[in-house]
Design a protein around this motif. Structure first.
Motif, PDB file in Angstrom:
ATOM      1  N   LYS A   1      -8.794  21.579  31.900  1.00  0.00           N
ATOM      2  CA  LYS A   1      -7.939  21.604  31.564  1.00  0.00           C
ATOM      3  C   LYS A   1      -7.302  19.975  31.368  1.00  0.00           C
ATOM      4  O   LYS A   1      -7.117  19.298  33.008  1.00  0.00           O
ATOM      5  N   LEU A   2      -7.083  19.327  30.660  1.00  0.00           N
ATOM      6  CA  LEU A   2      -6.235  18.640  29.993  1.00  0.00           C
ATOM      7  C   LEU A   2      -4.798  18.164  30.788  1.00  0.00           C
ATOM      8  O   LEU A   2      -4.026  19.047  29.325  1.00  0.00           O
ATOM      9  N   ASP A   3      -4.261  18.185  31.803  1.00  0.00           N
ATOM     10  CA  ASP A   3      -2.947  18.570  32.145  1.00  0.00           C
ATOM     11  C   ASP A   3      -2.251  18.070  31.225  1.00  0.00           C
ATOM     12  O   ASP A   3      -1.731  16.830  31.592  1.00  0.00           O
ATOM     13  N   GLY A   4      -1.071  17.820  30.146  1.00  0.00           N
ATOM     14  CA  GLY A   4      -0.180  16.933  29.396  1.00  0.00           C
ATOM     15  C   GLY A   4       1.437  16.885  30.129  1.00  0.00           C
ATOM     16  O   GLY A   4       1.375  15.587  30.673  1.00  0.00           O
ATOM     17  N   SER A   5       1.101  17.944  31.050  1.00  0.00           N
ATOM     18  CA  SER A   5       2.494  17.789  31.389  1.00  0.00           C
ATOM     19  C   SER A   5       2.864  16.751  32.914  1.00  0.00           C
ATOM     20  O   SER A   5       3.634  16.034  33.521  1.00  0.00           O
ATOM     21  N   ASN A   6       1.210  17.000  33.630  1.00  0.00           N
ATOM     22  CA  ASN A   6       1.368  17.015  34.827  1.00  0.00           C
ATOM     23  C   ASN A   6      -0.079  15.475  34.631  1.00  0.00           C
ATOM     24  O   ASN A   6      -0.301  14.066  35.827  1.00  0.00           O
ATOM     25  N   VAL A   7      -0.107  14.785  33.367  1.00  0.00           N
ATOM     26  CA  VAL A   7      -0.718  13.610  33.166  1.00  0.00           C
ATOM     27  C   VAL A   7      -2.000  13.193  34.218  1.00  0.00           C
ATOM     28  O   VAL A   7      -2.552  12.261  34.963  1.00  0.00           O
ATOM     29  N   ARG A   8      -2.802  15.018  33.606  1.00  0.00           N
ATOM     30  CA  ARG A   8      -4.250  14.729  34.400  1.00  0.00           C
ATOM     31  C   ARG A   8      -5.198  15.813  34.412  1.00  0.00           C
ATOM     32  O   ARG A   8      -4.836  16.200  33.728  1.00  0.00           O
ATOM     33  N   THR A   9      -6.760  15.431  34.797  1.00  0.00           N
ATOM     34  CA  THR A   9      -7.737  16.252  34.517  1.00  0.00           C
ATOM     35  C   THR A   9      -7.703  17.551  35.840  1.00  0.00           C
ATOM     36  O   THR A   9      -7.952  16.619  36.686  1.00  0.00           O
ATOM     37  N   GLU A  10      -8.015  18.325  35.382  1.00  0.00           N
ATOM     38  CA  GLU A  10      -8.306  19.305  36.086  1.00  0.00           C
ATOM     39  C   GLU A  10      -9.049  20.178  35.929  1.00  0.00           C
ATOM     40  O   GLU A  10      -9.364  20.863  34.696  1.00  0.00           O
ATOM     41  N   PHE A  11     -10.334  21.121  36.966  1.00  0.00           N
ATOM     42  CA  PHE A  11     -11.034  21.460  37.313  1.00  0.00           C
ATOM     43  C   PHE A  11     -11.132  22.531  38.094  1.00  0.00           C
ATOM     44  O   PHE A  11     -10.823  22.576  39.342  1.00  0.00           O
ATOM     45  N   ALA A  12     -10.696  24.055  36.976  1.00  0.00           N
ATOM     46  CA  ALA A  12     -10.901  24.664  37.560  1.00  0.00           C
ATOM     47  C   ALA A  12     -11.872  25.716  38.201  1.00  0.00           C
ATOM     48  O   ALA A  12     -12.073  26.606  39.565  1.00  0.00           O
ATOM     49  N   LYS A  13     -13.329  24.975  37.599  1.00  0.00           N
ATOM     50  CA  LYS A  13     -14.568  25.409  38.948  1.00  0.00           C
ATOM     51  C   LYS A  13     -15.013  24.374  38.875  1.00  0.00           C
ATOM     52  O   LYS A  13     -14.950  22.956  38.598  1.00  0.00           O
ATOM     53  N   ASP A  14     -16.296  24.866  39.743  1.00  0.00           N
ATOM     54  CA  ASP A  14     -17.528  23.665  40.442  1.00  0.00           C
ATOM     55  C   ASP A  14     -17.774  22.756  39.229  1.00  0.00           C
ATOM     56  O   ASP A  14     -18.455  23.045  38.281  1.00  0.00           O
ATOM     57  N   THR A  15     -17.707  21.687  39.402  1.00  0.00           N
ATOM     58  CA  THR A  15     -18.999  21.022  38.959  1.00  0.00           C
ATOM     59  C   THR A  15     -20.026  20.485  39.260  1.00  0.00           C
ATOM     60  O   THR A  15     -20.301  20.662  40.855  1.00  0.00           O
ATOM     61  N   ARG A  16     -21.836  20.599  38.218  1.00  0.00           N
ATOM     62  CA  ARG A  16     -22.318  20.317  38.772  1.00  0.00           C
ATOM     63  C   ARG A  16     -23.073  18.937  38.311  1.00  0.00           C
ATOM     64  O   ARG A  16     -23.084  18.949  37.323  1.00  0.00           O
ATOM     65  N   HIS A  17     -23.595  17.844  39.094  1.00  0.00           N
ATOM     66  CA  HIS A  17     -24.337  17.119  39.212  1.00  0.00           C
ATOM     67  C   HIS A  17     -25.935  16.948  39.499  1.00  0.00           C
ATOM     68  O   HIS A  17     -26.417  17.366  40.515  1.00  0.00           O
ATOM     69  N   THR A  18     -26.415  16.589  38.323  1.00  0.00           N
ATOM     70  CA  THR A  18     -28.268  17.121  38.038  1.00  0.00           C
ATOM     71  C   THR A  18     -28.720  15.495  39.726  1.00  0.00           C
ATOM     72  O   THR A  18     -27.614  14.431  39.798  1.00  0.00           O
ATOM     73  N   ASP A  19     -29.493  15.525  39.885  1.00  0.00           N
ATOM     74  CA  ASP A  19     -29.989  14.653  40.730  1.00  0.00           C
ATOM     75  C   ASP A  19     -30.100  13.727  39.984  1.00  0.00           C
ATOM     76  O   ASP A  19     -30.543  13.000  38.395  1.00  0.00           O
ATOM     77  N   ASP A  20     -30.008  12.675  40.962  1.00  0.00           N
ATOM     78  CA  ASP A  20     -29.737  11.343  40.307  1.00  0.00           C
ATOM     79  C   ASP A  20     -28.419  10.829  39.421  1.00  0.00           C
ATOM     80  O   ASP A  20     -28.288   9.940  38.885  1.00  0.00           O
ATOM     81  N   VAL A  21     -27.567  12.235  39.174  1.00  0.00           N
ATOM     82  CA  VAL A  21     -26.472  11.446  38.787  1.00  0.00           C
ATOM     83  C   VAL A  21     -25.359  11.385  39.390  1.00  0.00           C
ATOM     84  O   VAL A  21     -24.399  12.222  40.344  1.00  0.00           O
ATOM     85  N   LYS A  22     -24.347   9.966  39.076  1.00  0.00           N
ATOM     86  CA  LYS A  22     -23.196   9.619  39.650  1.00  0.00           C
ATOM     87  C   LYS A  22     -22.184  10.478  39.492  1.00  0.00           C
ATOM     88  O   LYS A  22     -21.589  10.147  38.322  1.00  0.00           O
ATOM     89  N   ALA A  23     -20.968  10.412  40.816  1.00  0.00           N
ATOM     90  CA  ALA A  23     -19.971  10.748  40.179  1.00  0.00           C
ATOM     91  C   ALA A  23     -18.833   9.387  40.632  1.00  0.00           C
ATOM     92  O   ALA A  23     -19.864   8.265  41.633  1.00  0.00           O
ATOM     93  N   LEU A  24     -18.864   8.601  39.644  1.00  0.00           N
ATOM     94  CA  LEU A  24     -18.482   7.668  39.964  1.00  0.00           C
ATOM     95  C   LEU A  24     -16.895   6.542  40.043  1.00  0.00           C
ATOM     96  O   LEU A  24     -16.207   7.613  39.444  1.00  0.00           O
TER      97      LEU A  24
END
Length: 190
Positions: A156-179
């Motif tokens: 969800k791109l939350d326009g009232s709270n001005v933030r991005t919300e993940f409601a489910k797990d995210t998966r980064h495959t091998d060697d993919v960075k969260a920066l």
């Protein structure tokens, strides 16, 4: 009794009660070679043009060309119109495209939307693709199957709270960075 008169000054035929071609499948045609024709075969009516472009025009200011058909209840209703007042084509009923027929947008057909009977495709071939919600304090929701026969919001791109919300797990495959941070000061990866 109906009368048909030739008006030489206007170069037209005039009739007192309209013009009728008797008999089914008889053709009313216009043009030296009969290039424009109207025929009714007892069941269906056909309007045909066999040369050049076929123009349907209204020159009355701010008036429309209205396409009407049966409304399913014994009457007629407008399905779409060319609106001369607003300079739009307005659809009053659902526009349905068959499988594998594209809706194309732009002079160069740069945006295409299509469903092939199994999958749906939105293709942009030039510039950036913007998804924007301009309603105040409203969101953009990315939803999909919930694994139980329904659907749920994953992102969800939350326009009232001005933030991005993940409601489910995210998966980064091998060697993919969260920066994190403007200079990628924090990196998390496996």
């Amino acid at each position: 009794d109906a009368t048909i008169l030739w008006d030489a000054s206007a170069d037209i035929f005039k009739t007192s009660h309209g013009l009728r071609v008797n008999g089914d499948s008889e053709t009313f045609s216009v043009g030296a070679g009969g290039d424009f024709s109207v025929v009714h075969n007892g069941n269906d009516t056909f309007v045909a043009n066999s040369t050049g472009h076929f123009y349907i025009t209204t020159t009355s200011d701010d008036k429309d060309i209205i396409f009407r058909s049966d409304d399913g209840s014994g009457g007629v209703t407008a399905y779409f119109r060319v609106d001369g007042g607003t300079e739009n084509v307005v659809f009053d009923k659902t526009l349905k495209l068959a499988d594998s027929v594209q809706a194309q947008f732009g002079t160069g057909e740069d945006l295409k939307i299509q469903h092939d009977g199994t999958d749906t495709f939105i293709d942009n071939t030039t510039g950036d693709l913007y998804l924007t919600n301009k309603a105040d304090d409203k969101d953009i929701l990315f939803r999909s199957d919930d694994g139980s026969g329904g659907f749920t919001t994953y992102l969800k791109l939350d326009g009232s709270n001005v933030r991005t919300e993940f409601a489910k797990d995210t998966r980064h495959t091998d060697d993919v960075k969260a920066l994190f941070g403007g200079g990628n000061d924090l990196e998390i990866f496996h």
